[in-house]
Design a protein around this motif. Structure first.
Motif, PDB file in Angstrom:
ATOM      1  N   VAL A 113       0.832  -1.197   0.000  1.00  0.00           N
ATOM      2  CA  VAL A 113       0.000   0.000   0.000  1.00  0.00           C
ATOM      3  C   VAL A 113       0.870   1.252   0.000  1.00  0.00           C
ATOM      4  O   VAL A 113       0.573   2.246  -0.660  1.00  0.00           O
ATOM      5  N   PHE A 114       1.988   1.196   0.729  1.00  0.00           N
ATOM      6  CA  PHE A 114       2.892   2.347   0.811  1.00  0.00           C
ATOM      7  C   PHE A 114       3.474   2.681  -0.559  1.00  0.00           C
ATOM      8  O   PHE A 114       3.622   3.850  -0.920  1.00  0.00           O
ATOM      9  N   PHE A 115       3.800   1.646  -1.360  1.00  0.00           N
ATOM     10  CA  PHE A 115       4.427   1.864  -2.663  1.00  0.00           C
ATOM     11  C   PHE A 115       3.425   1.918  -3.812  1.00  0.00           C
ATOM     12  O   PHE A 115       3.810   2.266  -4.933  1.00  0.00           O
ATOM     13  N   ALA A 116       2.161   1.558  -3.576  1.00  0.00           N
ATOM     14  CA  ALA A 116       1.208   1.405  -4.677  1.00  0.00           C
ATOM     15  C   ALA A 116       0.979   2.693  -5.450  1.00  0.00           C
ATOM     16  O   ALA A 116       0.819   2.670  -6.675  1.00  0.00           O
ATOM     17  N   ALA A 117       0.949   3.828  -4.779  1.00  0.00           N
ATOM     18  CA  ALA A 117       0.701   5.095  -5.468  1.00  0.00           C
ATOM     19  C   ALA A 117       1.949   5.611  -6.168  1.00  0.00           C
ATOM     20  O   ALA A 117       1.898   6.075  -7.310  1.00  0.00           O
ATOM     21  N   GLY A 118       3.094   5.526  -5.482  1.00  0.00           N
ATOM     22  CA  GLY A 118       4.290   6.179  -5.989  1.00  0.00           C
ATOM     23  C   GLY A 118       5.133   5.370  -6.947  1.00  0.00           C
ATOM     24  O   GLY A 118       5.721   5.924  -7.883  1.00  0.00           O
ATOM     25  N   GLU A 119       5.194   4.037  -6.747  1.00  0.00           N
ATOM     26  CA  GLU A 119       6.137   3.257  -7.559  1.00  0.00           C
ATOM     27  C   GLU A 119       5.820   3.289  -9.052  1.00  0.00           C
ATOM     28  O   GLU A 119       6.730   3.499  -9.861  1.00  0.00           O
ATOM     29  N   PRO A 120       4.565   3.074  -9.477  1.00  0.00           N
ATOM     30  CA  PRO A 120       4.302   3.173 -10.923  1.00  0.00           C
ATOM     31  C   PRO A 120       4.655   4.544 -11.506  1.00  0.00           C
ATOM     32  O   PRO A 120       5.150   4.626 -12.633  1.00  0.00           O
ATOM     33  N   SER A 392       7.652  14.183  -9.882  1.00  0.00           N
ATOM     34  CA  SER A 392       8.921  13.698 -10.430  1.00  0.00           C
ATOM     35  C   SER A 392      10.068  13.877  -9.441  1.00  0.00           C
ATOM     36  O   SER A 392      10.818  12.940  -9.149  1.00  0.00           O
ATOM     37  N   GLU A 393      10.204  15.091  -8.904  1.00  0.00           N
ATOM     38  CA  GLU A 393      11.331  15.370  -8.012  1.00  0.00           C
ATOM     39  C   GLU A 393      11.203  14.608  -6.700  1.00  0.00           C
ATOM     40  O   GLU A 393      12.175  14.017  -6.209  1.00  0.00           O
ATOM     41  N   ALA A 394       9.985  14.589  -6.117  1.00  0.00           N
ATOM     42  CA  ALA A 394       9.779  13.905  -4.839  1.00  0.00           C
ATOM     43  C   ALA A 394      10.077  12.417  -4.953  1.00  0.00           C
ATOM     44  O   ALA A 394      10.738  11.824  -4.091  1.00  0.00           O
ATOM     45  N   LEU A 395       9.629  11.789  -6.045  1.00  0.00           N
ATOM     46  CA  LEU A 395       9.841  10.349  -6.195  1.00  0.00           C
ATOM     47  C   LEU A 395      11.284  10.022  -6.537  1.00  0.00           C
ATOM     48  O   LEU A 395      11.808   8.985  -6.119  1.00  0.00           O
ATOM     49  N   THR A 396      11.923  10.882  -7.301  1.00  0.00           N
ATOM     50  CA  THR A 396      13.340  10.663  -7.583  1.00  0.00           C
ATOM     51  C   THR A 396      14.150  10.680  -6.291  1.00  0.00           C
ATOM     52  O   THR A 396      15.171   9.994  -6.172  1.00  0.00           O
ATOM     53  N   ASN A 397      13.648  11.427  -5.284  1.00  0.00           N
ATOM     54  CA  ASN A 397      14.277  11.465  -3.960  1.00  0.00           C
ATOM     55  C   ASN A 397      13.675  10.436  -3.012  1.00  0.00           C
ATOM     56  O   ASN A 397      13.898  10.481  -1.796  1.00  0.00           O
ATOM     57  N   PHE A 398      12.870   9.513  -3.565  1.00  0.00           N
ATOM     58  CA  PHE A 398      12.263   8.402  -2.819  1.00  0.00           C
ATOM     59  C   PHE A 398      11.351   8.888  -1.684  1.00  0.00           C
ATOM     60  O   PHE A 398      11.265   8.260  -0.623  1.00  0.00           O
ATOM     61  N   PHE A 400       8.128   8.566  -0.970  1.00  0.00           N
ATOM     62  CA  PHE A 400       6.895   7.882  -1.339  1.00  0.00           C
ATOM     63  C   PHE A 400       5.738   8.222  -0.409  1.00  0.00           C
ATOM     64  O   PHE A 400       4.578   8.038  -0.780  1.00  0.00           O
ATOM     65  N   ASP A 401       6.017   8.695   0.814  1.00  0.00           N
ATOM     66  CA  ASP A 401       4.927   9.093   1.695  1.00  0.00           C
ATOM     67  C   ASP A 401       4.203  10.311   1.135  1.00  0.00           C
ATOM     68  O   ASP A 401       2.969  10.402   1.202  1.00  0.00           O
ATOM     69  N   ILE A 402       4.948  11.228   0.551  1.00  0.00           N
ATOM     70  CA  ILE A 402       4.340  12.400  -0.085  1.00  0.00           C
ATOM     71  C   ILE A 402       3.518  11.977  -1.293  1.00  0.00           C
ATOM     72  O   ILE A 402       2.425  12.494  -1.535  1.00  0.00           O
ATOM     73  N   ALA A 403       4.026  11.000  -2.057  1.00  0.00           N
ATOM     74  CA  ALA A 403       3.335  10.553  -3.261  1.00  0.00           C
ATOM     75  C   ALA A 403       1.960   9.991  -2.939  1.00  0.00           C
ATOM     76  O   ALA A 403       0.972  10.304  -3.611  1.00  0.00           O
ATOM     77  N   THR A 404       1.886   9.162  -1.898  1.00  0.00           N
ATOM     78  CA  THR A 404       0.606   8.539  -1.539  1.00  0.00           C
ATOM     79  C   THR A 404      -0.452   9.591  -1.235  1.00  0.00           C
ATOM     80  O   THR A 404      -1.576   9.525  -1.747  1.00  0.00           O
ATOM     81  N   LEU A 405      -0.105  10.563  -0.401  1.00  0.00           N
ATOM     82  CA  LEU A 405      -1.076  11.583  -0.018  1.00  0.00           C
ATOM     83  C   LEU A 405      -1.419  12.492  -1.196  1.00  0.00           C
ATOM     84  O   LEU A 405      -2.579  12.881  -1.380  1.00  0.00           O
ATOM     85  N   THR A 406      -0.437  12.836  -2.012  1.00  0.00           N
ATOM     86  CA  THR A 406      -0.676  13.713  -3.159  1.00  0.00           C
ATOM     87  C   THR A 406      -1.624  13.070  -4.152  1.00  0.00           C
ATOM     88  O   THR A 406      -2.574  13.707  -4.635  1.00  0.00           O
ATOM     89  N   VAL A 407      -1.386  11.799  -4.479  1.00  0.00           N
ATOM     90  CA  VAL A 407      -2.276  11.089  -5.401  1.00  0.00           C
ATOM     91  C   VAL A 407      -3.659  10.952  -4.788  1.00  0.00           C
ATOM     92  O   VAL A 407      -4.680  11.145  -5.471  1.00  0.00           O
TER      93      VAL A 407
END
Length: 517
Positions: A113-120, A392-398, A400-407
């Motif tokens: 669940v932690f990686f589901a939003a950001g990894e793709p 792009s920048e947030a995920l390149t810096n890994f 992923f917690d920001i990615a989940t909430l943003t999506v």
């Protein structure tokens, strides 16, 4: 005589299990925390070097072990031996929905669940080595999803509860051997392993690997929820907030573990699956429906078409650092969890056939996982392409917690959807905490009904470890995550004999049950 029996029962109730396992496991926790307190940088650097060496030396072996396990398990499920039932029950202990819910929630857990939003999205803006498309364009979508499916798909799930679970089920329910990782090596070393200190060392290696693998998601969840509460409600994102989140999480999963499989654990799992179905339904119906449908179809096609290319990448075909941090890291995580997950799967699968268990773990659950990654991560790719979000920048810096909430905030329902996904993630991690507390307790007790005291003890130990690491530095939890790859090395050797012992155990059960001659 009655007093003596009562005293024996009391000692059994509060005993923490094998003293060798307890000493080594708790010793690891104390040593890691002590050294981290003395010098964070030295611990992090040492683990980082060990991580790089382990990934470089054993990475290809990890991939081989998982790939071969998957194919042997699938072939075995299709043979007559697949009809053999696990345990001594004519009917399953749990209904199919409850059983599949527990498997899915326990094994997918907070990591998926932690990686589901950001990894793709990460693979969409940073194209994986197996593909040569331009980043951030529609043609990169199938490859981005396919790479995520490679990490969380068939081979990862198969190592968790197929051949090893069969070996343990036959050894425990037929031969009366304990539900411990050492039992996997009984055909190799015999009785001296079961009684001697070597068996305790084997069990301790597996317990340490699971503690490292569980404390990470628990700590990361506290960080993620703390960030979410700050963003959604303006609460201060401080250590105290994260500690409160951790305390609530620990209370939930300790109580669930103590109540057992039939009560709290299956309740949390059913609740989680129902919430995931509701969230997934809302995303599919009110989100970019056609885009998600097409993306899943193309992503699954790319996954199957490039399956061997992606699973068998080596430093000769992909950048070594990329390979270490993606393929090898995730596969080592699965391997580290495998023995205790197999114990848990064997425990909850009594009355099921070997075929049902393998198909549920190695086929149905991965497909459900890929659908979830498409709903969350595919939506993220859509919003990234349309400019609704920029990660792009947030995920390149890994991050992923920001990615989940943003999506989540970009999805239908906005902040309400974000809150629902945070709740879902929390329950997912709780199902990991309760199941692993239960499994570790089974290792210590040597049977499938450990006392509530032992279950609570290990749940509290993992929560305390996460709290101390958060107090020191969030980076220490990241270091603990790297440690998973190191601990996976001895665990992978424990799993290796199951490649031939798994089919042997299945056919032995089938002969005992009169299915084959």
């Amino acid at each position: 005589m009655n007093q003596s029996a009562s005293d024996a029962n009391r000692r059994q109730r509060f005993a923490l299990g094998d003293p060798v396992v307890l000493t080594l496991s708790i010793g690891f926790v104390v040593l890691f925390l002590t050294l981290s307190y003395i010098d964070l940088n030295v611990v992090a650097d040492t683990i980082s070097q060990g991580f790089a060496w382990s990934a470089r030396t054993f990475g290809t072996y990890f991939q081989f072990l998982m790939l071969v396990t998957f194919f042997i398990a699938i072939v075995l499920a299709l043979t007559p031996a697949g009809k053999a039932k696990i345990g001594d029950l004519d009917a399953p202990e749990l209904s199919t929905f409850k059983w599949v819910s527990i498997i899915l929630c326990t094994l997918l857990a907070g990591g998926g669940v932690f990686f589901a939003a950001g990894e793709p999205i990460y693979h969409f803006v940073n194209v994986p080595p197996a593909f040569d498309t331009e980043p951030g364009v529609p043609a990169a979508i199938p490859g981005a999803l396919a790479q995520s499916f490679t990490h969380w798909g068939f081979v990862g799930w198969a190592i968790l509860g197929s051949l090893t679970a069969i070996v343990l089920a036959q050894a425990h329910y037929v031969k009366g051997q304990p539900l411990r990782p050492r039992t996997l090596l009984y055909p190799v070393f015999g009785e001296r392993l079961m009684r001697g200190p070597l068996g305790g060392l084997v069990d301790a290696c597996c317990v340490i690997a699971v503690v490292a693998g569980t404390v990470g998601p628990v700590g990361f969840l506290a960080t993620q929820v703390g960030f979410g509460l700050h963003d959604l409600f303006g609460l201060p994102n401080t250590f105290l907030t994260r500690l409160c989140v951790l305390l609530v999480l620990a209370v939930v999963y300790v109580l669930s573990s103590v109540s057992g499989v039939q009560r709290g654990m299956q309740f949390l799992s059913r609740l989680n699956v129902m919430l995931a179905l509701i969230i997934g339904g809302v995303i599919f119906v009110f989100g970019p429906t056609l885009f998600l449908f097409n993306s899943y179809f193309a992503g699954m096609g790319s996954y199957l078409g490039n399956f061997f290319t992606m699973v068998t990448m080596t430093p000769e075909t992909a950048p070594a650092e990329w390979l270490q941090w993606w393929i090898v890291f995730f596969y080592a995580w699965f391997i580290a969890f495998a023995p205790l997950m197999a114990i848990f799967v064997a425990r909850i699968s009594r009355g099921r056939t070997i075929r049902e268990m393998i198909l549920a773990v190695a086929v149905m659950s991965p497909i459900a996982t890929t659908v979830w990654f498409t709903l969350l991560g595919g939506s993220g790719i859509y919003y990234q392409m349309t400019g609704a979000i920029e990660l792009s920048e947030a995920l390149t810096n890994f991050q992923f917690d920001i990615a989940t909430l943003t999506v989540a905030q970009a999805l239908p329902g906005g902040n309400w959807m974000a809150l629902a996904i945070l709740l879902l993630t929390t329950i997912f991690v709780a199902t990991t905490g309760d199941s692993m507390s239960y499994a570790i307790a089974m290792v210590g007790a040597g049977h499938d009904d450990p006392s509530g005291f032992i279950r609570a003890f290990w749940g509290v130990v993992m929560a305390i470890m996460a709290a101390v690491l958060l107090a020191m530095s969030e980076g220490q939890i990241a270091a603990l995550q790297q440690l998973i790859v190191i601990t996976a090395v001895p665990v992978s050797l424990i799993l290796l004999p199951s490649l031939w012992n798994g089919p042997q155990a299945a056919y032995a059960m089938a002969r005992e049950q009169g299915i084959i001659e």
